[in-house]
Design a protein around this motif. Sequence first.
Motif, PDB file in Angstrom:
ATOM      1  N   SER A 326       0.709  -1.313   0.128  1.00  0.00           N
ATOM      2  CA  SER A 326       0.340   0.154   0.127  1.00  0.00           C
ATOM      3  C   SER A 326       1.082   1.107  -0.277  1.00  0.00           C
ATOM      4  O   SER A 326       0.121   2.202  -0.979  1.00  0.00           O
ATOM      5  CB  SER A 326      -1.082   0.305   1.050  1.00  0.00           C
ATOM      6  N   ALA A 327       2.007   1.193   0.538  1.00  0.00           N
ATOM      7  CA  ALA A 327       2.793   1.953   0.587  1.00  0.00           C
ATOM      8  C   ALA A 327       3.259   3.015  -0.680  1.00  0.00           C
ATOM      9  O   ALA A 327       3.695   4.154  -0.755  1.00  0.00           O
ATOM     10  CB  ALA A 327       4.164   2.279   1.709  1.00  0.00           C
ATOM     11  N   PHE A 328       3.623   1.894  -1.838  1.00  0.00           N
ATOM     12  CA  PHE A 328       3.899   2.021  -2.780  1.00  0.00           C
ATOM     13  C   PHE A 328       2.842   2.150  -4.196  1.00  0.00           C
ATOM     14  O   PHE A 328       2.627   3.162  -4.474  1.00  0.00           O
ATOM     15  CB  PHE A 328       4.409   0.451  -3.108  1.00  0.00           C
ATOM     16  N   SER A 329       1.643   1.802  -3.866  1.00  0.00           N
ATOM     17  CA  SER A 329       0.625   2.187  -4.443  1.00  0.00           C
ATOM     18  C   SER A 329      -0.703   1.456  -4.002  1.00  0.00           C
ATOM     19  O   SER A 329      -0.902  -0.026  -3.559  1.00  0.00           O
ATOM     20  CB  SER A 329       0.911   1.216  -5.759  1.00  0.00           C
ATOM     21  N   PRO A 330      -1.888   1.652  -3.539  1.00  0.00           N
ATOM     22  CA  PRO A 330      -2.920   1.830  -2.827  1.00  0.00           C
ATOM     23  C   PRO A 330      -3.811  -0.035  -3.417  1.00  0.00           C
ATOM     24  O   PRO A 330      -3.987   0.408  -3.279  1.00  0.00           O
ATOM     25  CB  PRO A 330      -4.387   2.667  -2.582  1.00  0.00           C
ATOM     26  N   ALA A 534      15.529   1.905  -8.407  1.00  0.00           N
ATOM     27  CA  ALA A 534      15.507   2.547  -7.797  1.00  0.00           C
ATOM     28  C   ALA A 534      15.339   3.853  -8.931  1.00  0.00           C
ATOM     29  O   ALA A 534      15.229   5.220  -7.763  1.00  0.00           O
ATOM     30  CB  ALA A 534      17.051   2.569  -8.848  1.00  0.00           C
ATOM     31  N   GLN A 535      14.305   3.614  -9.895  1.00  0.00           N
ATOM     32  CA  GLN A 535      14.020   4.642 -10.631  1.00  0.00           C
ATOM     33  C   GLN A 535      12.574   5.458  -9.509  1.00  0.00           C
ATOM     34  O   GLN A 535      12.543   7.341  -9.235  1.00  0.00           O
ATOM     35  CB  GLN A 535      13.475   4.122 -11.586  1.00  0.00           C
ATOM     36  N   TYR A 536      12.186   4.259  -9.321  1.00  0.00           N
ATOM     37  CA  TYR A 536      11.525   4.475  -8.186  1.00  0.00           C
ATOM     38  C   TYR A 536      11.345   5.337  -6.986  1.00  0.00           C
ATOM     39  O   TYR A 536      10.517   6.480  -6.145  1.00  0.00           O
ATOM     40  CB  TYR A 536      10.274   3.136  -7.320  1.00  0.00           C
ATOM     41  N   LYS A 537      12.159   5.163  -6.460  1.00  0.00           N
ATOM     42  CA  LYS A 537      13.468   5.713  -5.516  1.00  0.00           C
ATOM     43  C   LYS A 537      13.846   7.180  -5.722  1.00  0.00           C
ATOM     44  O   LYS A 537      13.640   8.183  -5.076  1.00  0.00           O
ATOM     45  CB  LYS A 537      14.200   5.090  -4.724  1.00  0.00           C
ATOM     46  N   LYS A 538      13.824   6.818  -6.709  1.00  0.00           N
ATOM     47  CA  LYS A 538      14.862   8.677  -7.222  1.00  0.00           C
ATOM     48  C   LYS A 538      12.822   9.777  -7.587  1.00  0.00           C
ATOM     49  O   LYS A 538      13.310  10.967  -7.893  1.00  0.00           O
ATOM     50  CB  LYS A 538      15.417   9.046  -8.400  1.00  0.00           C
ATOM     51  N   GLY A 540       9.695   8.716  -7.678  1.00  0.00           N
ATOM     52  CA  GLY A 540       8.211   8.964  -6.530  1.00  0.00           C
ATOM     53  C   GLY A 540       6.497   9.499  -8.553  1.00  0.00           C
ATOM     54  O   GLY A 540       6.531   8.800  -9.219  1.00  0.00           O
ATOM     55  N   GLY A 541       5.798  10.120  -7.494  1.00  0.00           N
ATOM     56  CA  GLY A 541       4.998  10.421  -8.356  1.00  0.00           C
ATOM     57  C   GLY A 541       4.455   9.851  -9.109  1.00  0.00           C
ATOM     58  O   GLY A 541       3.583   8.750  -8.282  1.00  0.00           O
ATOM     59  N   ASP A 542       3.855   9.079 -10.153  1.00  0.00           N
ATOM     60  CA  ASP A 542       3.523   8.839 -11.094  1.00  0.00           C
ATOM     61  C   ASP A 542       4.007   7.087 -11.261  1.00  0.00           C
ATOM     62  O   ASP A 542       3.977   6.995 -12.055  1.00  0.00           O
ATOM     63  CB  ASP A 542       2.281   9.386 -11.906  1.00  0.00           C
ATOM     64  N   ALA A 544       4.065   4.525  -9.803  1.00  0.00           N
ATOM     65  CA  ALA A 544       3.411   3.238 -10.462  1.00  0.00           C
ATOM     66  C   ALA A 544       2.479   3.106 -11.068  1.00  0.00           C
ATOM     67  O   ALA A 544       2.610   2.279 -10.982  1.00  0.00           O
ATOM     68  CB  ALA A 544       2.698   3.278  -8.381  1.00  0.00           C
ATOM     69  N   GLU A 545       1.501   4.332 -11.604  1.00  0.00           N
ATOM     70  CA  GLU A 545       0.919   4.235 -12.871  1.00  0.00           C
ATOM     71  C   GLU A 545       1.689   3.255 -13.775  1.00  0.00           C
ATOM     72  O   GLU A 545       1.031   2.783 -14.894  1.00  0.00           O
ATOM     73  CB  GLU A 545       0.531   5.552 -13.178  1.00  0.00           C
ATOM     74  N   ARG A 546       2.739   4.347 -13.837  1.00  0.00           N
ATOM     75  CA  ARG A 546       3.701   4.207 -14.715  1.00  0.00           C
ATOM     76  C   ARG A 546       3.835   2.498 -14.587  1.00  0.00           C
ATOM     77  O   ARG A 546       4.306   1.633 -15.844  1.00  0.00           O
ATOM     78  CB  ARG A 546       5.204   4.562 -15.038  1.00  0.00           C
ATOM     79  N   TYR A 547       4.154   2.064 -13.717  1.00  0.00           N
ATOM     80  CA  TYR A 547       4.922   0.698 -13.215  1.00  0.00           C
ATOM     81  C   TYR A 547       3.773  -0.145 -14.180  1.00  0.00           C
ATOM     82  O   TYR A 547       3.677  -1.545 -14.563  1.00  0.00           O
ATOM     83  CB  TYR A 547       5.037   0.153 -12.187  1.00  0.00           C
ATOM     84  N   ARG A 548       2.395  -0.553 -13.388  1.00  0.00           N
ATOM     85  CA  ARG A 548       1.409  -1.098 -14.173  1.00  0.00           C
ATOM     86  C   ARG A 548       1.086  -1.322 -15.515  1.00  0.00           C
ATOM     87  O   ARG A 548       0.788  -1.855 -16.456  1.00  0.00           O
ATOM     88  CB  ARG A 548       0.017  -0.346 -13.250  1.00  0.00           C
ATOM     89  N   SER A 549       1.204   0.133 -16.247  1.00  0.00           N
ATOM     90  CA  SER A 549       1.143   0.469 -17.540  1.00  0.00           C
ATOM     91  C   SER A 549       2.444  -0.502 -18.150  1.00  0.00           C
ATOM     92  O   SER A 549       2.074  -1.460 -19.012  1.00  0.00           O
ATOM     93  CB  SER A 549       1.620   1.395 -17.836  1.00  0.00           C
ATOM     94  N   PHE A 550       3.669  -0.346 -17.421  1.00  0.00           N
ATOM     95  CA  PHE A 550       4.651  -1.389 -18.210  1.00  0.00           C
ATOM     96  C   PHE A 550       4.643  -2.701 -18.139  1.00  0.00           C
ATOM     97  O   PHE A 550       4.701  -3.898 -18.989  1.00  0.00           O
ATOM     98  CB  PHE A 550       5.980  -1.309 -17.455  1.00  0.00           C
ATOM     99  N   LEU A 551       3.919  -3.912 -16.615  1.00  0.00           N
ATOM    100  CA  LEU A 551       3.980  -4.786 -16.872  1.00  0.00           C
ATOM    101  C   LEU A 551       1.901  -5.263 -17.246  1.00  0.00           C
ATOM    102  O   LEU A 551       2.241  -6.283 -18.378  1.00  0.00           O
ATOM    103  CB  LEU A 551       3.057  -4.998 -14.651  1.00  0.00           C
ATOM    104  N   ALA A 552       0.995  -3.654 -17.809  1.00  0.00           N
ATOM    105  CA  ALA A 552       0.295  -4.639 -18.804  1.00  0.00           C
ATOM    106  C   ALA A 552       0.614  -4.414 -20.103  1.00  0.00           C
ATOM    107  O   ALA A 552      -0.019  -4.908 -20.955  1.00  0.00           O
ATOM    108  CB  ALA A 552      -0.621  -3.331 -18.780  1.00  0.00           C
ATOM    109  N   ALA A 553       2.202  -3.890 -20.415  1.00  0.00           N
ATOM    110  CA  ALA A 553       2.191  -3.594 -21.991  1.00  0.00           C
ATOM    111  C   ALA A 553       3.288  -4.899 -21.504  1.00  0.00           C
ATOM    112  O   ALA A 553       3.654  -5.289 -23.582  1.00  0.00           O
ATOM    113  CB  ALA A 553       3.034  -3.011 -22.002  1.00  0.00           C
ATOM    114  N   THR A 554       3.231  -5.915 -20.569  1.00  0.00           N
ATOM    115  CA  THR A 554       4.830  -6.997 -21.343  1.00  0.00           C
ATOM    116  C   THR A 554       4.276  -8.137 -22.374  1.00  0.00           C
ATOM    117  O   THR A 554       5.023  -9.035 -22.375  1.00  0.00           O
ATOM    118  CB  THR A 554       5.484  -7.430 -19.986  1.00  0.00           C
TER     119      THR A 554
END
Length: 594
Positions: A326-330, A534-538, A540-542, A544-554
Amino acid sequence: MELTWELDSLYPSFQSEKYWQDRRLLTEYTERLIEWAAGHFQNRTQNEKELAQAIEQFLKQYNAYKRVYHCLFSYAELRFSLDRSDAEAMNRMDELEDAAAAAGEAHAGFSKWLAGVADLKAVIASSAYLAGHEFYLYGLQRQSEHLLGEEAESVIARMQSTGSKAWERLYMRTLSMLRMDVQIGGQARSLSLAELQNLAYDGDAGVRKAAYEAEREACRSVEEQSAACLNSVSGEALAIYGLRGYASPLHKVLKASRMNRKTLEVMLEAIEESLPFFHQYYMKKAALLGHSGPLPFYDVFAPLAEESSAKITYPEAGDVIVSGFSAFSPELGEFARKVFRQRWIDAEPREGKGNFGMCVDIFPIGESRIITSFTGNYIDVSVLAHEIGHAYHSSCLAGETMVNTDYPVPVAETASIFCESLIHEELLNMAAESEALAIRERSLSDAGYYIVDFYARYLFESRLYERRQSGPLSAHELNDLMHESMVAAYGGSVDPATFHPYQWISKAGYYMAGNEFLNFPYSFGLLFSKGLYAQYKKQGGDFAERYRSFLAATSKNTIADAAGLMNIDVDSPQFWRDALALIAEDIQEFVESV
């Protein structure tokens, strides 16, 4: 919070009307595929509209077949995974694989037929449905060069059910039934191989060593059967892939993984360069555990004193995972909550159950099922997070047709290991200062497992296929091959005299027909997830949303193209060196802090 899963949403039993209704549907869908093949393979048209209609018809029928087959086989596989003595589940798997041979024959013929379509791009552009399957169709056209004739592919599919698949199940059942008597806490206990392997994380050095010796003896007792299984599975792979025009089983795996050979080579080169850092870590761990020289192999996964006494309950593990996610993405946190609430996990250790973590994604019902053996150690929290990461990845593909849900194994391991990183941080945040060092060490132990141990497995499998071309290998030869590979990976930091020579028996991946080289994808997953984290720690912001889109595109991209969505070049040696440098920094901090 229950430790066992719920399967009724799939099927109540093999005898249920729901199961047999789908079994009848499977027969119907298979017959339709065969009818399509009979009507089109000999009557080719180059009319764009007719081609589009024909391809669309086949895909819709094949997707319908896959939905039903996936449910039926997943249920049998899940039942068998819980109890390797479940003869009914094993028989159903055999029966389904026999039934799948006819559909596989039609699909292979379709791929060959598709290769003859002169202007596939124009045909795809003429249909919205085909446009949604563009990546899949181009992939089939490329892969057709590695398909034999229709009759030959049919023979292979049918013979594998009594060949490599049968050897695989014999191996699985043999190991699941193994039991050894071992002295634990002054008492004699009869333990399964899974239970013995779990004791590698026990806080008592005597228990770890006793379990290690018992595991070796258990493997020795089935070395001849296991060697026969491994020789049969690997020999069949060499024969079939050779017939299909692959240079090697690795060549086939890279093609199936949508991964460039260069990506693998630069990653392995970076791993070889990094091994001295891991050797430094193992030597430091040996000193902390009271050894005057190299680390004995039975202590490679030993917890430090601060961790060895720490235990966690299953409900507490669930709370940690939900909180960390949840701390990463609700959304990810709520997903984990649903997994526990709806009982997607079987975590109870018991006889007949394999010692592995596994996630089976059941796309037709939008659910997954996870198998682990939860013993209350902190490592069990990481395993749960890993498998829930797989389930989350699959949930990102909701709405896709069945043929569009397949994604490469290296990327699959990225999603799961990324979730492990989130939980590692959560454990650090909640831990007392006295426990922080042990948790950091556990993270390094996991990294060593994914990098050093899996590098040894990669070396072993590569050498196995080289040697297997000249004939079967004896159990003694397989032991020597494994020992050589482990020395090359661990160097002198782990006592070579204590290496487990039967690692080729205790690792199920070598026996999983059609899934060769289940080793480097884990190294890829760890290092790629390090880059993402490392990208996430630097950023933040969006993220989690970009990460989800990346997984959906795999599922509809090559590994290189999917990585490009996150601005990562996997063919760059520097990317892998930078990811390994992050681990090297942690090792340096660990070595200097104690």
